[in-house]
Design an enzyme around this catalytic site. Structure first.
Site, PDB file in Angstrom:
ATOM      1  N   VAL A  83       0.845  -1.194   0.000  1.00  0.00           N
ATOM      2  CA  VAL A  83       0.000   0.000   0.000  1.00  0.00           C
ATOM      3  C   VAL A  83       0.881   1.245   0.000  1.00  0.00           C
ATOM      4  O   VAL A  83       1.665   1.460   0.928  1.00  0.00           O
ATOM      5  CB  VAL A  83      -0.929   0.019   1.225  1.00  0.00           C
ATOM      6  N   THR A  84       0.777   2.056  -1.050  1.00  0.00           N
ATOM      7  CA  THR A  84       1.522   3.312  -1.109  1.00  0.00           C
ATOM      8  C   THR A  84       0.687   4.379  -1.816  1.00  0.00           C
ATOM      9  O   THR A  84      -0.184   4.069  -2.629  1.00  0.00           O
ATOM     10  CB  THR A  84       2.854   3.184  -1.884  1.00  0.00           C
ATOM     11  N   VAL A  85       0.988   5.634  -1.500  1.00  0.00           N
ATOM     12  CA  VAL A  85       0.487   6.786  -2.248  1.00  0.00           C
ATOM     13  C   VAL A  85       1.683   7.692  -2.503  1.00  0.00           C
ATOM     14  O   VAL A  85       2.429   8.035  -1.574  1.00  0.00           O
ATOM     15  CB  VAL A  85      -0.614   7.544  -1.490  1.00  0.00           C
ATOM     16  N   ARG A  91      -3.470  12.794   0.523  1.00  0.00           N
ATOM     17  CA  ARG A  91      -4.674  13.443   1.048  1.00  0.00           C
ATOM     18  C   ARG A  91      -5.725  13.699  -0.030  1.00  0.00           C
ATOM     19  O   ARG A  91      -6.396  14.726  -0.019  1.00  0.00           O
ATOM     20  CB  ARG A  91      -4.313  14.760   1.748  1.00  0.00           C
ATOM     21  N   ARG A  92      -5.853  12.766  -0.951  1.00  0.00           N
ATOM     22  CA  ARG A  92      -6.878  12.902  -1.993  1.00  0.00           C
ATOM     23  C   ARG A  92      -7.839  11.715  -1.993  1.00  0.00           C
ATOM     24  O   ARG A  92      -8.578  11.517  -2.956  1.00  0.00           O
ATOM     25  CB  ARG A  92      -6.216  13.039  -3.367  1.00  0.00           C
ATOM     26  N   GLY A  93      -7.794  10.937  -0.912  1.00  0.00           N
ATOM     27  CA  GLY A  93      -8.751   9.841  -0.774  1.00  0.00           C
ATOM     28  C   GLY A  93      -8.416   8.593  -1.566  1.00  0.00           C
ATOM     29  O   GLY A  93      -9.267   7.713  -1.700  1.00  0.00           O
ATOM     30  N   LEU A  94      -7.190   8.485  -2.076  1.00  0.00           N
ATOM     31  CA  LEU A  94      -6.846   7.332  -2.913  1.00  0.00           C
ATOM     32  C   LEU A  94      -6.808   6.040  -2.103  1.00  0.00           C
ATOM     33  O   LEU A  94      -7.306   5.002  -2.543  1.00  0.00           O
ATOM     34  CB  LEU A  94      -5.510   7.564  -3.601  1.00  0.00           C
ATOM     35  N   LEU A  95      -6.212   6.081  -0.913  1.00  0.00           N
ATOM     36  CA  LEU A  95      -6.187   4.883  -0.086  1.00  0.00           C
ATOM     37  C   LEU A  95      -7.604   4.450   0.272  1.00  0.00           C
ATOM     38  O   LEU A  95      -7.930   3.256   0.221  1.00  0.00           O
ATOM     39  CB  LEU A  95      -5.371   5.127   1.185  1.00  0.00           C
ATOM     40  N   TYR A 124      -4.869   2.766   9.813  1.00  0.00           N
ATOM     41  CA  TYR A 124      -5.828   1.730   9.441  1.00  0.00           C
ATOM     42  C   TYR A 124      -7.012   1.553  10.395  1.00  0.00           C
ATOM     43  O   TYR A 124      -7.967   0.852  10.066  1.00  0.00           O
ATOM     44  CB  TYR A 124      -5.092   0.406   9.255  1.00  0.00           C
ATOM     45  N   PHE A 414       4.321  -9.419   5.678  1.00  0.00           N
ATOM     46  CA  PHE A 414       3.845  -9.698   4.317  1.00  0.00           C
ATOM     47  C   PHE A 414       3.391  -8.418   3.641  1.00  0.00           C
ATOM     48  O   PHE A 414       3.264  -7.398   4.267  1.00  0.00           O
ATOM     49  CB  PHE A 414       2.726 -10.744   4.329  1.00  0.00           C
TER      50      PHE A 414
END
Length: 414
Positions: A83-85, A91-95, A124, A414
Site C-alpha cells: 500500500v503506497t500513495v 490526502r486525496r482519498g486514494l487509499l 488503518y 507480508f
C-alpha cells in the site's frame, strides 16, 4: 483532478512497481528481472493502482491467506500489502477508494477477516482494523547470560545439526504447519515464501546472503525445530570478538526445541550478541537464560492488524477458556460487519447469531479485531473509553471468555 482507481493490467505492472518503489522511498527504477520475478506471483485482479494521466501514483494489493485463530482453526483472510500513495498525491482519498473496493470484494468472496502489517499506526483504524498481535525483539548479551561454558549441546538426548537450504525447504514447511496449527496469529506460508527465504528466488534488489541453518532433532530423531541466522564479522581492539548473530527465522514446535535452539545460538564461538528477530511478546527466550536481564528489549510494537468481515465465523471458529454469554453491539461505518450479536461460548464450542437483546458491550468493529485473537484486555479497552459496558461486569466476563493463555504471534511480515 480526475484520478482513475482500478485493477492494474499487465502492461501497466512495471509502472505500478515504480510507484510502489517511490512510495517506499526506494530507487524508482524497475528492472526486467524484477518484473519477471514478481509478476507470476501477483494476482492482477487484486492489484489496484491509481492513475493520473496514465501515470501510476498509488498502489494496493491483496492475496489469499489463512490466519490461525485461538485453538488452532484457520480463518480465511484477505491479506493486504504493497500500500503506497506517491508524495505528489497525498490526502486525496486514494487509499480510501482502494481499501473500500478491496474490503467489499473480500466480503463478497466470503473471507472472514482482512489482515495487514501497518507501516504507520494511525492509518488503518479508520477502516476497521485493530492491532491483534504484537511483536518483541530482544538483543541478548551472551557474556551476561550466565550460561554454563561447559555446555556442549542439548541435555535432553536431542541434537542440533547444521544443514543446508535444501533440507530446510524439505523440513521447514511441515514444521511451520505444525506451529501454525498450535499458535494463534501465525499465517500460512506458500511455496513462493519458502523460495524467497531460502535463496531459491530472493527478492530483486535485495542482495542475498546465505544464512546458517540448524535443525533440532529429538532423542527419537524427529525434527522439532530449526533456525536460520546470519553472523557479522566484528572484532574490537586487542583481537576480541564482538560478532552478532541475527535470527532470520526460528520455528520450534516443542519447548525442548525452542530451548535447545536459543541456547545453541548463545553458545556459538565468537558470538557476543544474539538478535532474536520478530518474536511473541511472551516468548520463552528471556527466561531460558540464567540471567534474563541479558536479553534487552530492542523493539516492541504492533504487528498483525485484523479487520473482521464476518462476525459469526470469526467468533465461532475460535475456542474459549470458560463458559458464558455476551451480547455485542458492533458499529461499522463501512456497513460490512456491524450489528448486534449474541455469543454463547464454552470450552466445547461457540454459537454466535444476530439478536435483538440489550447489548452487554458496545464497540467499534476495530476493537473486535483487536480482541479476536485473545491478546488484549476488554477491561483495559473499556477504561480507555473504547468499549462501553451496557451491563456492569460485562467487560470482566468478556476477558474471562476471550483472553488466551498465550499471546498471539505473527512471525511473518507480508
Amino acid at each position: 483532478m480526475n484520478l482513475d482507481v482500478r485493477p492494474v493490467t499487465e502492461p501497466e505492472y512495471r509502472d505500478w512497481l515504480r510507484a510502489l518503489r517511490t512510495g517506499f522511498l526506494r530507487p524508482p527504477v524497475v528492472s526486467d528481472e524484477e518484473v519477471a520475478q514478481r509478476l507470476p506471483h501477483t494476482d492482477l485482479a487484486r492489484t489496484q493502482g491509481a492513475f493520473d494521466e496514465g501515470r501510476c501514483v498509488a498502489t494496493f494489493r491483496s492475496f489469499a491467506q489463512e490466519l490461525t485463530t485461538v485453538g488452532g482453526a484457520p480463518l480465511a483472510a484477505s491479506a493486504v500489502s504493497n500500500v503506497t500513495v506517491s508524495p505528489t498525491h497525498r490526502r486525496r482519498g486514494l487509499l480510501s477508494r482502494m481499501m473500500d473496493a478491496d474490503l467489499a470484494a473480500a466480503k463478497e468472496r466470503g473471507d472472514a477477516v482482512s489482515t495487514l502489517i501497518a507501516a504507520e499506526y494511525p492509518i488503518y483504524g479508520r477502516f476497521g482494523y485493530g492491532p491483534a498481535a504484537w511483536t518483541t525483539e530482544w538483543t541478548v548479551d551472551v557474556r551476561r547470560a550466565a550460561l554454563d561454558p561447559r555446555r556442549s549441546g542439548p541435555d535432553d538426548g536431542g541434537r542440533i545439526d547444521l544443514v543446508d537450504a535444501p533440507e530446510i525447504r524439505g523440513t521447514g514447511p511441515g514444521l511451520h504447519e505444525r506451529l501454525r496449527a498450535a499458535r494463534h496469529g501465525v499465517v500460512g506460508r506458500d511455496q513462493r515464501g519458502w523460495d524467497v527465504h531460502t535463496g531459491v528466488d530472493p527478492l530483486p534488489g535485495q542482495p542475498w546472503r546465505e544464512p546458517f541453518y540448524a535443525v533440532y532433532r529429538s532423542a527419537e530423531g524427529q525434527p522439532e525445530g530449526y533456525v536460520a541466522y546470519t553472523c557479522d564479522e566484528t572484532w574490537e581492539d586487542g583481537k576480541q570478538p564482538l560478532n552478532t548473530a541475527t535470527v532470520r527465522d526460528l520455528v520450534a514446535v516443542t519447548p525442548a526445541a525452542e530451548r535447545a535452539l536459543w541456547l545453541f545460538l548463545c553458545s556459538v564461538d565468537w558470538v557476543m550478541l544474539v538478535k532474536s528477530g520478530h518474536r511473541a511478546p511472551d516468548d520463552l527466550l528471556p527466561l531460558l537464560l540464567p540471567d534474563p536481564r541479558a536479553a534487552r528489549v530492542t523493539t516492541h510494537a504492533d504487528m498483525l492488524w485484523v479487520r473482521v468481515l464476518d462476525v459469526v465465523r470469526t467468533l465461532e471458529a475460535r475456542t474459549y477458556g470458560g463458559e458464558g454469554t455476551l451480547v455485542l453491539e458492533l458499529h461499522d461505518t463501512a456497513g460490512l460487519a456491524g450489528g448486534r450479536f449474541r455469543l454463547d461460548a464454552s470450552p466445547e464450542g461457540a454459537v454466535c447469531a444476530p439478536t435483538t437483546a440489550s447489548p452487554d458491550l458496545t464497540m467499534d468493529i476495530a476493537e473486535l479485531g483487536t480482541l479476536c485473537l485473545g491478546d488484549e484486555s476488554v477491561v483495559r479497552l473499556a477504561e480507555l473509553g473504547r468499549i462501553e459496558e451496557g451491563r456492569q461486569g460485562a467487560a470482566a466476563t468478556a476477558d474471562t471468555l476471550l483472553r488466551a493463555s498465550r499471546r498471539a504471534w505473527c512471525p511473518d511480515i507480508f
